[in-house]
Design a protein around this motif. Sequence first.
Motif, PDB file in Angstrom:
ATOM      1  N   ASP A 265     -36.175 -40.716 -22.690  1.00  0.00           N
ATOM      2  CA  ASP A 265     -36.920 -39.390 -23.709  1.00  0.00           C
ATOM      3  C   ASP A 265     -37.900 -38.554 -22.412  1.00  0.00           C
ATOM      4  O   ASP A 265     -37.803 -36.646 -23.567  1.00  0.00           O
ATOM      5  CB  ASP A 265     -37.705 -40.096 -24.553  1.00  0.00           C
ATOM      6  N   PHE A 266     -38.515 -39.206 -22.091  1.00  0.00           N
ATOM      7  CA  PHE A 266     -39.597 -38.352 -21.414  1.00  0.00           C
ATOM      8  C   PHE A 266     -38.496 -37.714 -20.047  1.00  0.00           C
ATOM      9  O   PHE A 266     -38.529 -36.008 -20.397  1.00  0.00           O
ATOM     10  CB  PHE A 266     -39.953 -38.830 -20.226  1.00  0.00           C
ATOM     11  N   GLN A 267     -37.929 -37.191 -19.596  1.00  0.00           N
ATOM     12  CA  GLN A 267     -36.450 -36.469 -18.784  1.00  0.00           C
ATOM     13  C   GLN A 267     -36.319 -35.773 -19.798  1.00  0.00           C
ATOM     14  O   GLN A 267     -36.115 -34.916 -19.338  1.00  0.00           O
ATOM     15  CB  GLN A 267     -35.273 -37.597 -18.224  1.00  0.00           C
ATOM     16  N   ASN A 268     -35.628 -35.480 -20.566  1.00  0.00           N
ATOM     17  CA  ASN A 268     -35.161 -34.915 -21.836  1.00  0.00           C
ATOM     18  C   ASN A 268     -36.203 -33.852 -22.345  1.00  0.00           C
ATOM     19  O   ASN A 268     -36.017 -32.398 -22.582  1.00  0.00           O
ATOM     20  CB  ASN A 268     -34.208 -34.963 -23.079  1.00  0.00           C
ATOM     21  N   ASN A 269     -37.304 -34.117 -22.648  1.00  0.00           N
ATOM     22  CA  ASN A 269     -38.634 -33.467 -23.080  1.00  0.00           C
ATOM     23  C   ASN A 269     -38.470 -32.674 -21.483  1.00  0.00           C
ATOM     24  O   ASN A 269     -39.252 -30.733 -22.013  1.00  0.00           O
ATOM     25  CB  ASN A 269     -39.773 -34.563 -23.030  1.00  0.00           C
ATOM     26  N   ILE A 270     -38.804 -32.684 -20.364  1.00  0.00           N
ATOM     27  CA  ILE A 270     -38.944 -31.796 -19.697  1.00  0.00           C
ATOM     28  C   ILE A 270     -37.468 -31.566 -19.092  1.00  0.00           C
ATOM     29  O   ILE A 270     -38.002 -29.334 -18.541  1.00  0.00           O
ATOM     30  CB  ILE A 270     -39.466 -32.719 -17.897  1.00  0.00           C
ATOM     31  N   ARG A 271     -36.218 -31.642 -19.428  1.00  0.00           N
ATOM     32  CA  ARG A 271     -35.133 -30.934 -19.481  1.00  0.00           C
ATOM     33  C   ARG A 271     -35.414 -29.915 -20.220  1.00  0.00           C
ATOM     34  O   ARG A 271     -34.639 -28.333 -20.012  1.00  0.00           O
ATOM     35  CB  ARG A 271     -34.247 -31.327 -19.420  1.00  0.00           C
ATOM     36  N   GLY A 272     -35.664 -29.855 -21.719  1.00  0.00           N
ATOM     37  CA  GLY A 272     -35.786 -29.333 -22.854  1.00  0.00           C
ATOM     38  C   GLY A 272     -36.577 -28.219 -22.400  1.00  0.00           C
ATOM     39  O   GLY A 272     -36.903 -26.814 -22.200  1.00  0.00           O
ATOM     40  N   ILE A 273     -38.072 -28.352 -21.357  1.00  0.00           N
ATOM     41  CA  ILE A 273     -38.633 -27.421 -20.362  1.00  0.00           C
ATOM     42  C   ILE A 273     -38.131 -25.980 -19.631  1.00  0.00           C
ATOM     43  O   ILE A 273     -37.734 -25.647 -19.326  1.00  0.00           O
ATOM     44  CB  ILE A 273     -40.195 -27.591 -20.156  1.00  0.00           C
ATOM     45  N   GLN A 274     -37.468 -26.832 -19.480  1.00  0.00           N
ATOM     46  CA  GLN A 274     -35.905 -26.291 -17.737  1.00  0.00           C
ATOM     47  C   GLN A 274     -35.251 -25.629 -18.593  1.00  0.00           C
ATOM     48  O   GLN A 274     -35.028 -23.926 -18.468  1.00  0.00           O
ATOM     49  CB  GLN A 274     -34.982 -27.358 -17.527  1.00  0.00           C
ATOM     50  N   SER A 275     -34.421 -25.459 -19.690  1.00  0.00           N
ATOM     51  CA  SER A 275     -33.522 -24.799 -20.217  1.00  0.00           C
ATOM     52  C   SER A 275     -34.507 -23.531 -20.687  1.00  0.00           C
ATOM     53  O   SER A 275     -33.989 -22.767 -21.227  1.00  0.00           O
ATOM     54  CB  SER A 275     -33.142 -26.180 -21.754  1.00  0.00           C
ATOM     55  N   VAL A 276     -35.632 -24.279 -21.933  1.00  0.00           N
ATOM     56  CA  VAL A 276     -36.766 -22.566 -21.779  1.00  0.00           C
ATOM     57  C   VAL A 276     -36.597 -21.933 -21.201  1.00  0.00           C
ATOM     58  O   VAL A 276     -36.518 -20.557 -21.111  1.00  0.00           O
ATOM     59  CB  VAL A 276     -37.752 -23.219 -23.743  1.00  0.00           C
ATOM     60  N   TYR A 277     -36.925 -22.554 -19.522  1.00  0.00           N
ATOM     61  CA  TYR A 277     -37.981 -21.258 -19.142  1.00  0.00           C
ATOM     62  C   TYR A 277     -36.593 -20.866 -17.785  1.00  0.00           C
ATOM     63  O   TYR A 277     -36.959 -19.365 -17.920  1.00  0.00           O
ATOM     64  CB  TYR A 277     -38.581 -22.469 -17.462  1.00  0.00           C
ATOM     65  N   THR A 278     -35.318 -21.039 -18.302  1.00  0.00           N
ATOM     66  CA  THR A 278     -34.222 -21.167 -16.987  1.00  0.00           C
ATOM     67  C   THR A 278     -33.827 -20.298 -18.272  1.00  0.00           C
ATOM     68  O   THR A 278     -32.455 -18.606 -17.600  1.00  0.00           O
ATOM     69  CB  THR A 278     -33.200 -22.137 -16.770  1.00  0.00           C
ATOM     70  N   GLY A 279     -33.617 -20.155 -19.524  1.00  0.00           N
ATOM     71  CA  GLY A 279     -32.311 -19.864 -20.439  1.00  0.00           C
ATOM     72  C   GLY A 279     -31.383 -20.594 -19.736  1.00  0.00           C
ATOM     73  O   GLY A 279     -30.088 -19.773 -20.820  1.00  0.00           O
ATOM     74  N   ASN A 280     -31.226 -21.835 -19.563  1.00  0.00           N
ATOM     75  CA  ASN A 280     -30.229 -21.439 -19.236  1.00  0.00           C
ATOM     76  C   ASN A 280     -29.871 -23.488 -20.291  1.00  0.00           C
ATOM     77  O   ASN A 280     -30.412 -24.505 -19.781  1.00  0.00           O
ATOM     78  CB  ASN A 280     -29.911 -22.837 -17.981  1.00  0.00           C
ATOM     79  N   TYR A 281     -28.985 -22.935 -20.866  1.00  0.00           N
ATOM     80  CA  TYR A 281     -28.181 -24.937 -22.172  1.00  0.00           C
ATOM     81  C   TYR A 281     -26.870 -24.094 -22.496  1.00  0.00           C
ATOM     82  O   TYR A 281     -27.043 -23.800 -23.217  1.00  0.00           O
ATOM     83  CB  TYR A 281     -29.453 -24.665 -23.391  1.00  0.00           C
TER      84      TYR A 281
END
Length: 360
Positions: A265-281
């Motif tokens: 869960d915690f890791q996916n919270n930060i991966r969500g930040i990554q997706s927002v920042y990079t536009g990559n999802y």
Amino acid sequence: MKLYNILTVFSCIIIASALIVGCESGDDDEIVDETYDAGAILDHYANNVVYVIYSDLDTEAGELLDAVKALQADTSQSNLEAAQQAWVAARIPWEKSEAFLFGPVDTQGLDPALDSWPVDRTNLQDVLDGPNELTTDYVTNELDDNKKGFHTIEYLLFREGDQRQASDITDRELEYLLAATMNLKDSTAQLANAWAPDGENFVNTIASAGEGNSVYRSQSGALQEMVDGMITIADEVANGKISDPYNEEDTTLVESQFSFNSIADFQNNIRGIQSVYTGNYNSDGPGLNDFVSSTDSALDSRFKTEMQAAIDAIGAIPNPFRDAITNDRPAVQAAIDAVGTVHITLQQDILTLINENEFN
């Protein structure tokens, strides 16, 4: 000094001043508009990150509902484990979506209905022991948020550290499980529709920022909302989700404590930040990093490193997290520090960069 020389000097000063004024006037005529057009970033963010994540969440919630229905029809061990796996799968897009807990998920009260925690076992048992028929309508309209949503479903499906046996599940638990899962699916459908272009179309509210938009009068307002969303979840992970049970040494404060899914869960919270920042999802596209790198490439590079370092530090905590808060405190502290760095960079550097620049 002779009068001739004095006049000469004054003449030179006047001529030089005229030249300077002329040059400055010419520079003014040639000033280039330094505003940044973030339209493509906002459009991709709304349509290809937020909306797609919410669509994936609704799809996974549907898979979870199908698995729970199968479990109710045939309460076998294989069906129980399939439902458990479906619950874990649905957590992935939800936890990523916590990087943007604004808009309909907030205004329509969907966040607490989906993900209130920690749950109180005594309260859940009171529901099970009560006289009321456990229908979807009852769960939706009569129960508080901390008696429904992901973690109520989790409690009914899992047992901490031990594989729950299907033979131990009561009919009453199956009724509660089905009603709670149907309520969850209704909420995820409502959330996806709120953003859908062919629904309430909140994607357009973001994508059209600065174009006569009553919610976001400027692109900078929408960009600030993006960053505030990331700041909020980074703060929650570092100073709430991880820190609270760690500081109190209290396992009842742990998110996803029954399934032992906390670290993911915690890791996916930060991966969500990554997706927002990079536009990559699921697809590449312009992200906030395009603006940051064009303005401060060193900051862009540093922040990408910090996000990955936070994911890695969380992953280095021995599973289950509930045991690590007492058995491996240095690893937990290292994760708190790493996520805290992400939070600080977002708040002090990236948000400041947006506030200091002009956008269309």
